[in-house]
Design an enzyme around this catalytic site. Structure first.
Site, mmCIF file in Angstrom:
data_model
loop_
_atom_site.group_PDB
_atom_site.id
_atom_site.type_symbol
_atom_site.label_atom_id
_atom_site.label_comp_id
_atom_site.label_asym_id
_atom_site.label_seq_id
_atom_site.Cartn_x
_atom_site.Cartn_y
_atom_site.Cartn_z
ATOM 1 N N ASP A 13 43.131 48.804 43.619
ATOM 2 C CA ASP A 13 41.850 48.322 43.096
ATOM 3 C C ASP A 13 40.743 49.046 43.856
ATOM 4 O O ASP A 13 40.971 49.623 44.916
ATOM 5 C CB ASP A 13 41.744 46.797 43.310
ATOM 6 C CG ASP A 13 40.413 46.252 42.819
ATOM 7 O OD1 ASP A 13 39.987 46.637 41.712
ATOM 8 O OD2 ASP A 13 39.759 45.475 43.547
ATOM 9 N N SER A 14 39.543 48.964 43.312
ATOM 10 C CA SER A 14 38.395 49.540 43.995
ATOM 11 C C SER A 14 38.115 48.836 45.327
ATOM 12 O O SER A 14 37.477 49.403 46.203
ATOM 13 C CB SER A 14 37.165 49.420 43.100
ATOM 14 O OG SER A 14 36.972 48.061 42.747
ATOM 15 N N CYS A 76 42.349 47.104 38.898
ATOM 16 C CA CYS A 76 40.910 47.257 38.671
ATOM 17 C C CYS A 76 40.625 47.411 37.174
ATOM 18 O O CYS A 76 41.143 48.329 36.524
ATOM 19 C CB CYS A 76 40.435 48.507 39.418
ATOM 20 S SG CYS A 76 38.676 48.794 39.288
ATOM 21 N N GLU A 153 31.837 38.141 46.331
ATOM 22 C CA GLU A 153 32.116 38.647 47.679
ATOM 23 C C GLU A 153 31.347 37.870 48.743
ATOM 24 O O GLU A 153 31.782 37.787 49.889
ATOM 25 C CB GLU A 153 31.807 40.145 47.757
ATOM 26 C CG GLU A 153 32.744 40.925 46.857
ATOM 27 C CD GLU A 153 33.030 42.333 47.315
ATOM 28 O OE1 GLU A 153 32.363 42.824 48.235
ATOM 29 O OE2 GLU A 153 33.936 42.953 46.715
ATOM 30 N N CYS A 184 37.132 41.562 34.920
ATOM 31 C CA CYS A 184 36.814 42.095 36.249
ATOM 32 C C CYS A 184 37.614 41.290 37.272
ATOM 33 O O CYS A 184 37.720 40.061 37.137
ATOM 34 C CB CYS A 184 35.313 41.975 36.526
ATOM 35 S SG CYS A 184 34.842 42.442 38.202
ATOM 36 N N HIS A 186 36.968 40.223 40.082
ATOM 37 C CA HIS A 186 36.252 39.214 40.857
ATOM 38 C C HIS A 186 35.971 37.915 40.089
ATOM 39 O O HIS A 186 35.665 36.900 40.678
ATOM 40 C CB HIS A 186 34.899 39.769 41.323
ATOM 41 C CG HIS A 186 34.999 40.767 42.423
ATOM 42 N ND1 HIS A 186 35.739 41.925 42.301
ATOM 43 C CD2 HIS A 186 34.464 40.787 43.660
ATOM 44 C CE1 HIS A 186 35.648 42.618 43.424
ATOM 45 N NE2 HIS A 186 34.869 41.944 44.265
HETATM 46 N N1 DGL Z 1 37.519 45.888 40.724
HETATM 47 C C1 DGL Z 1 36.396 46.073 39.840
HETATM 48 C C2 DGL Z 1 36.818 45.689 38.414
HETATM 49 O O1 DGL Z 1 37.749 44.936 38.210
HETATM 50 C C3 DGL Z 1 35.192 45.279 40.276
HETATM 51 C C4 DGL Z 1 34.501 45.828 41.485
HETATM 52 C C5 DGL Z 1 33.945 47.232 41.273
HETATM 53 O O2 DGL Z 1 32.928 47.411 40.588
HETATM 54 O O3 DGL Z 1 34.534 48.147 41.786
HETATM 55 O O4 DGL Z 1 36.221 46.140 37.489
#
Ligand code: DGL
Length: 266
Positions: A13-14, A76, A153, A184, A186
């Site tokens: 993931d990012s 992600c 976060e 997403c 989050h």
């Molecule tokens: N992990 C990213 C997503 O699911 C969210 C956070 C980001 O913008 O990197 O899209």
């Protein structure tokens, strides 16, 4: 070389949001070893260009391949939306699962009105990746919700600020759809406030549950299930001081195996 079934599942993931997906994978596949990579030094990906997201996605994937993973899960949504086909076209010889298709599949089954909302980062929404997968008679309303990532976060997942932001992004979906995809990593953290604003009649789809089932089915069919693992190794490209608490909130469990990695010089 290890037997294929004893190899780990790779997840990237990012940042740490993908740990919500790891949580589902562990519930569904408790005996699998998991290697997680979170590119915390470069998060967010969701407001970056397609070229940059693709470049990062290659580096993330190549890092996991070094662990001889048996499958890769792109946790992600941004990478799944913008770069999944691009990664698959590289013929890496490893099955790659994204989170877009599983979310759409569940939404198609759940929606009675055939009117569905999709919320995600700017890059995810701009890609139109979800919309493309729906049958033509579905009405799909997409909305980027960039402030949801920092709210999650910061642990601001309830109270007036979270509610105001959710109201700002979601009010127009209320009367129009019966199902909303949480597109997403989050957003599951903000599920309660999203439900508060949308109302309990609207179904919320978390793609993580479905992708975990798809990975389980794939491993089962291929005779690739591990029977004796269960370890989770977390690699991050940066570990800021307050991160452990945040990581445990996203994972929903205690963490004792945190390692820092430099993707450029690995
Ligand atoms: N992990 C990213 C997503 O699911 C969210 C956070 C980001 O913008 O990197 O899209």
């Amino acid at each position: 070389m290890r037997e294929v079934n004893r190899r780990p599942i790779g997840v990237f993931d990012s940042g740490i949001g993908g740990l919500t997906v790891v949580g589902e994978l562990r519930r569904c596949l408790p005996q699998e070893d998991i290697i997680y990579l979170g590119d915390t030094a470069r998060v967010p990906y969701g407001n970056k260009s397609e070229d940059t997201i693709k470049k990062f996605a290659i580096q993330d994937t190549e890092f996991l391949i070094k662990f001889q993973v048996k499958v890769i899960v792109v946790a992600c949504n941004t990478v799944s939306s913008v770069a999944l086909e691009f990664l698959k076209d590289r013929n890496l010889g490893i099955p790659i699962f994204g989170v877009v298709e599983p979310g759409v599949k569940v939404a198609i089954n759940k929606s009675r009105s055939r009117k569905v909302g999709v919320i995600g980062t700017v890059a995810t929404i701009n890609s139109g990746a979800h919309k493309r997968l729906f049958p033509e008679d579905f009405e799909v309303i997409e909305k980027a919700c960039p402030l949801f990532v920092p709210l999650a976060e910061e642990g601001i997942n309830s109270g007036s600020i979270a509610k105001d932001v959710a109201e700002l992004y979601l009010a127009h979906l209320r009367e129009k759809v019966d199902t909303v995809i949480l597109g997403c990593t989050h957003y599951p953290i903000l599920k309660d406030v999203i439900r508060d604003v949308l109302g309990s009649e609207i179904s919320l789809v978390d793609p993580a549950e479905e992708v975990a089932k798809e990975v389980r089915d794939f491993l089962l069919k291929g005779g690739l299930l591990n029977s004796g693992g269960g370890n989770l190794d977390i690699y991050l490209t940066d570990i800021p001081p307050h991160y452990l608490e945040l990581i445990e909130r996203f994972l929903g469990d205690r963490v004792n195996n945190l390692k820092k990695v430099d993707l450029e010089n690995h």
